[in-house]
Write a protein that holds these residues in place. Structure first.
Motif, PDB file in Angstrom:
ATOM      1  N   SER A  69      25.158   5.084  49.593  1.00 53.09           N
ATOM      2  CA  SER A  69      25.092   6.683  49.240  1.00 53.09           C
ATOM      3  C   SER A  69      26.413   7.235  50.011  1.00 53.09           C
ATOM      4  CB  SER A  69      23.760   7.097  49.769  1.00 53.09           C
ATOM      5  OG  SER A  69      22.852   6.331  49.168  1.00 53.09           O
ATOM      6  N   GLU A  70      26.707   6.908  51.052  1.00 49.16           N
ATOM      7  CA  GLU A  70      27.694   7.590  51.821  1.00 49.16           C
ATOM      8  C   GLU A  70      29.026   7.278  51.051  1.00 49.16           C
ATOM      9  OE1 GLU A  70      27.307   3.402  54.084  1.00 49.16           O
ATOM     10  OE2 GLU A  70      26.115   4.910  52.756  1.00 49.16           O
ATOM     11  N   PHE A  71      29.276   6.564  50.382  1.00 46.43           N
ATOM     12  CA  PHE A  71      30.606   6.123  49.688  1.00 46.43           C
ATOM     13  C   PHE A  71      30.704   6.878  48.368  1.00 46.43           C
ATOM     14  CE2 PHE A  71      30.000   2.436  52.555  1.00 46.43           C
ATOM     15  CZ  PHE A  71      31.316   2.633  53.232  1.00 46.43           C
ATOM     16  N   LEU A  72      29.544   7.209  47.991  1.00 49.82           N
ATOM     17  CA  LEU A  72      29.445   7.792  46.368  1.00 49.82           C
ATOM     18  C   LEU A  72      30.207   9.122  46.428  1.00 49.82           C
ATOM     19  CD1 LEU A  72      25.875   6.776  44.901  1.00 49.82           C
ATOM     20  CD2 LEU A  72      28.372   6.386  43.989  1.00 49.82           C
ATOM     21  N   ARG A  73      30.982   9.370  45.289  1.00 44.54           N
ATOM     22  CA  ARG A  73      31.761  10.735  45.213  1.00 44.54           C
ATOM     23  C   ARG A  73      30.915  11.664  44.334  1.00 44.54           C
ATOM     24  NH1 ARG A  73      36.237   8.714  42.520  1.00 44.54           N
ATOM     25  NH2 ARG A  73      36.021   9.784  40.528  1.00 44.54           N
ATOM     26  N   PRO A  74      30.846  12.988  44.830  1.00 50.00           N
ATOM     27  CA  PRO A  74      30.015  13.879  44.047  1.00 50.00           C
ATOM     28  C   PRO A  74      30.353  14.077  42.586  1.00 50.00           C
ATOM     29  CG  PRO A  74      30.838  14.726  46.292  1.00 50.00           C
ATOM     30  CD  PRO A  74      31.605  13.233  45.867  1.00 50.00           C
ATOM     31  N   ARG A  75      29.326  14.213  41.786  1.00 57.33           N
ATOM     32  CA  ARG A  75      29.478  14.214  40.347  1.00 57.33           C
ATOM     33  C   ARG A  75      29.656  15.901  39.878  1.00 57.33           C
ATOM     34  NH1 ARG A  75      31.724  10.413  37.437  1.00 57.33           N
ATOM     35  NH2 ARG A  75      30.454  10.644  35.903  1.00 57.33           N
ATOM     36  N   SER A  76      29.075  15.767  38.613  1.00 56.31           N
ATOM     37  CA  SER A  76      29.083  17.042  37.950  1.00 56.31           C
ATOM     38  C   SER A  76      27.733  17.702  38.120  1.00 56.31           C
ATOM     39  CB  SER A  76      29.768  17.080  36.476  1.00 56.31           C
ATOM     40  OG  SER A  76      28.927  16.014  35.790  1.00 56.31           O
ATOM     41  N   SER A  77      27.421  18.833  37.219  1.00 52.87           N
ATOM     42  CA  SER A  77      26.174  19.392  37.390  1.00 52.87           C
ATOM     43  C   SER A  77      25.496  19.328  36.162  1.00 52.87           C
ATOM     44  CB  SER A  77      26.600  21.118  37.470  1.00 52.87           C
ATOM     45  OG  SER A  77      27.125  21.274  38.673  1.00 52.87           O
ATOM     46  N   ILE A  78      24.152  19.478  36.167  1.00 56.94           N
ATOM     47  CA  ILE A  78      23.333  19.670  34.846  1.00 56.94           C
ATOM     48  C   ILE A  78      23.383  21.271  34.555  1.00 56.94           C
ATOM     49  CG2 ILE A  78      21.161  19.337  33.772  1.00 56.94           C
ATOM     50  CD1 ILE A  78      20.751  16.987  35.785  1.00 56.94           C
ATOM     51  N   THR A  79      23.849  21.586  33.179  1.00 52.42           N
ATOM     52  CA  THR A  79      23.920  22.961  32.984  1.00 52.42           C
ATOM     53  C   THR A  79      23.225  23.543  31.704  1.00 52.42           C
ATOM     54  OG1 THR A  79      26.203  22.804  33.866  1.00 52.42           O
ATOM     55  CG2 THR A  79      25.779  24.830  32.489  1.00 52.42           C
ATOM     56  N   ALA A  80      22.694  24.613  31.840  1.00 50.44           N
ATOM     57  CA  ALA A  80      22.016  25.323  30.614  1.00 50.44           C
ATOM     58  C   ALA A  80      22.975  26.369  30.217  1.00 50.44           C
ATOM     59  CB  ALA A  80      20.695  25.944  31.060  1.00 50.44           C
ATOM     60  N   LEU A  81      23.122  26.219  28.665  1.00 45.05           N
ATOM     61  CA  LEU A  81      23.870  27.013  27.848  1.00 45.05           C
ATOM     62  C   LEU A  81      23.362  27.624  26.651  1.00 45.05           C
ATOM     63  CD1 LEU A  81      25.670  24.193  28.216  1.00 45.05           C
ATOM     64  CD2 LEU A  81      27.494  25.820  28.082  1.00 45.05           C
ATOM     65  N   TRP A  82      23.605  28.984  26.464  1.00 49.91           N
ATOM     66  CA  TRP A  82      22.813  29.451  25.250  1.00 49.91           C
ATOM     67  C   TRP A  82      23.746  30.683  24.734  1.00 49.91           C
ATOM     68  CZ3 TRP A  82      21.549  30.228  30.207  1.00 49.91           C
ATOM     69  CH2 TRP A  82      21.453  31.403  31.020  1.00 49.91           C
ATOM     70  N   PRO A  83      23.798  30.801  23.319  1.00 48.93           N
ATOM     71  CA  PRO A  83      24.734  31.849  22.731  1.00 48.93           C
ATOM     72  C   PRO A  83      24.570  33.105  23.172  1.00 48.93           C
ATOM     73  CG  PRO A  83      23.353  30.289  21.036  1.00 48.93           C
ATOM     74  CD  PRO A  83      22.921  30.324  22.416  1.00 48.93           C
ATOM     75  N   VAL A 120      26.561  19.247  20.058  1.00 49.76           N
ATOM     76  CA  VAL A 120      26.185  20.020  19.390  1.00 49.76           C
ATOM     77  C   VAL A 120      26.802  21.206  19.289  1.00 49.76           C
ATOM     78  CG1 VAL A 120      23.976  21.332  18.577  1.00 49.76           C
ATOM     79  CG2 VAL A 120      23.763  18.642  19.453  1.00 49.76           C
ATOM     80  N   ASP A 121      27.086  21.954  18.229  1.00 50.51           N
ATOM     81  CA  ASP A 121      27.507  23.356  18.065  1.00 50.51           C
ATOM     82  C   ASP A 121      26.517  24.372  18.007  1.00 50.51           C
ATOM     83  OD1 ASP A 121      28.551  25.871  17.090  1.00 50.51           O
ATOM     84  OD2 ASP A 121      30.259  25.022  16.859  1.00 50.51           O
ATOM     85  N   LEU A 122      26.041  25.023  19.431  1.00 48.98           N
ATOM     86  CA  LEU A 122      24.852  25.736  19.091  1.00 48.98           C
ATOM     87  C   LEU A 122      24.663  27.045  18.171  1.00 48.98           C
ATOM     88  CD1 LEU A 122      24.958  24.209  21.817  1.00 48.98           C
ATOM     89  CD2 LEU A 122      23.917  26.400  23.074  1.00 48.98           C
ATOM     90  N   ILE A 123      26.004  27.471  17.976  1.00 48.38           N
ATOM     91  CA  ILE A 123      25.920  28.733  17.185  1.00 48.38           C
ATOM     92  C   ILE A 123      25.819  28.171  15.492  1.00 48.38           C
ATOM     93  CG2 ILE A 123      27.293  30.520  16.456  1.00 48.38           C
ATOM     94  CD1 ILE A 123      28.403  30.816  19.122  1.00 48.38           C
TER      95      ILE A 123
END
Length: 311
Positions: free
Chosen positions: A265-279, A137-140
């Motif tokens: 659990s000890e073998f899983l590679r860290p993933r990304s983040s949940i991020t909030a964005l606003w214009p 989604v293009d927020l702007i």
């Protein structure tokens, strides 16, 4: 000086939204009217201007050369109108009006939606338009106030804040493990039934990310069941369909009820983040400020869902 009529102004807004989003239906959803209302507004605008703005097919809208030239001008008109609205919003001290929020479906269902009643108890004059989906989604362009997305996404027009890790886990039902045994290493998964996730946006199957010491180990399992919904993955696993990977916020209720068991659990590679964005234009908005602060209360460290799985 000639005056622009309200009808032509409405037509310009409908035209700009439809051109940006590619369909009358999407434009109607963005501005809160029916698709037929958008279509009629654009047709009246074309009649007044004496120009054909779109080449229409049964599936899509394509701008004509004249339409492309007018589209950029119409977009500037909308952005100026939204700037006026945001200035008025910023002048208020109390959050009020409508807050448009877009969130991926599973995060919206499991995390954001359950937190909205408490938010509205605190700010009863502010209503929330929550839009769920995995599409970009293009927020702007779409006039969205806040988006929640997975990943560290950069856009110079947006302000961002990391909310929490996007943690995934490997899970299986206790009954399945009793029948088939418990894998001790990622390599053991080849001896098990698996359930996998497929991205709706790309159609690609999810590659399972592990670490063996310092070495990444990533593979796509030969899954007996594949689905494009995280909740469906968890439901199949809980029903004994095999071993699968799903976000911890989806799996946590099953883990609390004893219906799923975390694995590897000890073998899983860290993933990304949940991020909030606003214009950037929403920087001073009391509505956005209030919602971002509320998200800080929802996405604690550690999050309740990660804590449930780790326990």
């Amino acid at each position: 000086m000639a005056q622009i009529s309200l009808d032509r102004l409405t037509g310009l807004i409908a035209f700009a939204r439809a051109a940006s989003l590619g369909s009358y239906t999407a434009a109607a959803r963005a501005v809160g009217v029916s698709p037929s209302a958008v279509s009629k507004s654009v047709q009246r605008l074309e009649l007044h201007l004496g120009l054909k703005l779109f080449s229409r097919t049964t599936r899509s809208l394509t701008l004509t050369p004249e339409g492309r030239e007018l589209h950029q001008r119409a977009l500037r008109l909308i952005l100026e109108a939204e700037a006026i609205e945001q200035a008025a919003v910023a002048a208020r001290s109390e959050p009020a009006g409508v807050l448009k929020v877009t969130v991926p479906l599973p995060i919206g269902v499991h995390i954001v939606a359950p937190a909205l009643p408490r938010f509205r108890e605190r700010y009863p004059k502010l209503s929330v338009d929550l839009r769920l989906g995995d599409q970009f989604v293009d927020l702007i362009r779409e006039g969205v106030d806040v988006a929640i997305r997975v990943g560290d996404l950069e856009d110079s027009r947006l302000i961002s804040r990391q909310l929490a890790p996007h943690t995934i886990g490997v899970f299986a039902a206790p009954g399945y493990l009793a029948r088939r045994g418990t894998p001790q290493r990622p390599e053991d998964l080849t001896e098990h039934d698996s359930v996998n996730f497929r991205f709706q946006s790309s159609g690609q199957a999810f590659r399972w990310p592990f670490m063996r010491g310092e070495r990444p180990l990533e593979f796509t399992p030969d899954a007996g069941i594949v689905t494009d919904n995280s909740d469906a993955v968890a439901a199949v696993i809980a029903a004994g369909g095999g071993i699968g990977i799903t976000p911890t916020f989806v799996a946590a209720p099953y883990v609390r009820r004893g219906e799923l068991v975390p694995l590897l659990s000890e073998f899983l590679r860290p993933r990304s983040s949940i991020t909030a964005l606003w214009p950037e234009s929403r920087r001073g908005s009391p509505n956005v400020k209030a919602f971002i602060a509320h998200l800080g209360d929802v996405f604690t460290s550690p999050t309740p869902w990660d804590a449930a799985v780790m326990q």
